[in-house]
Design a protein around this motif. Sequence first.
Motif, PDB file in Angstrom:
ATOM      1  N   THR A  29       0.880  -1.312  -0.056  1.00  7.26           N
ATOM      2  CA  THR A  29       0.224  -0.159  -0.010  1.00  7.26           C
ATOM      3  C   THR A  29       0.980   1.052   0.148  1.00  7.26           C
ATOM      4  N   ASN A  32       0.216   7.565  -2.014  1.00 13.26           N
ATOM      5  CA  ASN A  32      -0.081   8.463  -3.141  1.00 13.26           C
ATOM      6  C   ASN A  32       0.517   7.663  -4.531  1.00 13.26           C
ATOM      7  N   GLU A  67      -8.637  -3.334   0.844  1.00 12.78           N
ATOM      8  CA  GLU A  67      -9.269  -2.515  -0.399  1.00 12.78           C
ATOM      9  C   GLU A  67     -10.077  -3.288  -1.493  1.00 12.78           C
ATOM     10  N   TRP A 167      -3.598  11.122  -1.149  1.00 11.05           N
ATOM     11  CA  TRP A 167      -4.835  10.701  -1.636  1.00 11.05           C
ATOM     12  C   TRP A 167      -5.554   9.564  -0.819  1.00 11.05           C
ATOM     13  N   THR A 168      -6.673   9.809  -0.496  1.00  8.36           N
ATOM     14  CA  THR A 168      -7.662   8.832   0.094  1.00  8.36           C
ATOM     15  C   THR A 168      -9.093   8.334  -0.612  1.00  8.36           C
ATOM     16  N   TRP A 169      -9.755   7.401  -0.539  1.00  6.43           N
ATOM     17  CA  TRP A 169     -10.842   7.062  -1.043  1.00  6.43           C
ATOM     18  C   TRP A 169     -11.626   6.179  -0.191  1.00  6.43           C
ATOM     19  N   ASP A 170     -12.913   6.247  -0.645  1.00  8.75           N
ATOM     20  CA  ASP A 170     -14.044   4.944   0.005  1.00  8.75           C
ATOM     21  C   ASP A 170     -14.497   4.280  -1.210  1.00  8.75           C
ATOM     22  N   ASN A 179     -10.770  11.416  -2.416  1.00  4.22           N
ATOM     23  CA  ASN A 179     -10.495  12.534  -1.506  1.00  4.22           C
ATOM     24  C   ASN A 179      -8.882  13.021  -1.855  1.00  4.22           C
ATOM     25  N   PRO A 183      -2.312  14.785   5.481  1.00  8.79           N
ATOM     26  CA  PRO A 183      -2.053  13.947   6.522  1.00  8.79           C
ATOM     27  C   PRO A 183      -1.709  14.431   7.663  1.00  8.79           C
ATOM     28  N   ARG A 302      -0.368   2.096   9.261  1.00  9.30           N
ATOM     29  CA  ARG A 302      -1.213   2.545   8.134  1.00  9.30           C
ATOM     30  C   ARG A 302      -0.407   3.288   7.317  1.00  9.30           C
ATOM     31  N   GLY A 304       0.625   6.515   5.239  1.00 13.73           N
ATOM     32  CA  GLY A 304       0.353   7.775   5.500  1.00 13.73           C
ATOM     33  C   GLY A 304       0.513   8.321   6.908  1.00 13.73           C
TER      34      GLY A 304
END
Length: 482
Positions: A29, A32, A67, A167-170, A179, A183, A302, A304
């Motif tokens: 993971t 970015n 994910e 960069w994050t996401w759902d 998003n 951070p 995690r 970030g």
Amino acid sequence: MRKSYVTIYDLQMRKVAYLENAFGITYETPMNALWTASFSLPADDPKNAECHPLYFAEIFDESERIELFRILPSALRKNNSGSVITYQCEHVLGTLLDDILFQYHTIGNLGVYTSDVLAYILSKQSTARWQLGTVEFSRQFEYNWENENLLGALFSVPKPFVDEYMWTWDTTTYPWTLNLVRPSDEAQAVIRYGVNMQGIERTVDPSNVVTRIYGLGYGEGVNQLTFAEINGGKPYLDAEPEYIAKYGLMQTVFVDRRFEYPETLLARCQALLDELKQPRVTYTVQASELYALTKDPLDKFRTGAMVRVIDKEIGEDVTFRVLNVRKQDAIGSPGNVEIEIANRPQDIAGSIADLRNRQYANEVYAQGATNFDSHDFADNCDPDHPAVLRFWVPEETARVNKVRLSYRVEAFRSYERAIEAAPATTSGPSSTSTTSAGGGVSTTTASGGGTSTTTASGGGQTSAPGEWALSPPQMLLGDFMN
């Protein structure tokens, strides 16, 4: 029956299979960047038929959802212990690689903010899988892309930012949400020798230190864009004096022809200089993730997040950001994890690689070069009738540097219609007569006299010892100076 760690969805996000026999689950993971994962199934498992290329795989690590990925290549391996099919996957953010910004696109500048730019890029999806969520930046940079895929365009948007971004996401709801956030700078996990640290490797690389950076953007040669006009006449940026005193004056040139405005180029160079002004220090830590046992957030690693690494034996007590989390076997060794942390998100090698990845675009279109477009022109003119020179600038022209006019005034010859003279003044009689065939006699007296005779065939003779009135008007050849 054992818990399923992988769920398969079709292209319409409908569940088609639970893979109870999946094993060898790995994932990575990076911050970015595109996340990757893999899993394996026995070759004789009937559910291999549901693992179509580009189908989506939802992967879990114990009870935690990692994910949503999409299946790319698969490989069949056979040995004495049996046959296995391994599936390689990339994060569903990779679906943005499927669409492109065809030809040339320009957006941004004053009044157009980061969220507007991101929304414009996402609006070019052929299938609207992604929608824009939280954007915590409000910059007004201008961006230019040509034949760029949507993911590359998205990742380029925050590159000029001086601040850290993430960069994050759902992907738990559809359409998925993307998003761009800041951070956190607070330590969110701790790795301590003798508790959850298995090993540590530190690398200090000063080879890419830069304390002065020159920036070049669009154009060629002396006309290539710099930021000197908004930087006190200097086409370069310097690091703080303490860094120059410590490492010396280390110079480099950053060239990216996507930048067409000095403000954007300056911001990008400042962001790069902040990364490069000191050596990159990276730590690769082998740790035991105890979160499954303790449920303590400090034991969860995690991407970030800021993590504190404490090893008193080697004198290390640092807090850096997690740039990557790798797990080689989420089922067989769920507690073993490898973490990469660093004092900055990327080094100059990452920037160079980013430029090299864009060289394909440079090969498919001409950047353009400085050239001259000259015109020859000649015309008659006077103060009441100016000469007009027209020239055309093609729509594809990116910049007009100079327009110069060089001219010389010369005498010219032109045909003009003379003004009808006033009737001649006479002191005696005069007469004019013509015949039906066009012949005639004209006689004047008192001014010297004279006769003019024409015949029907147009022949004739003229003698004019006195003044003549020109009637009707004739075309005379005259000399004029403008």
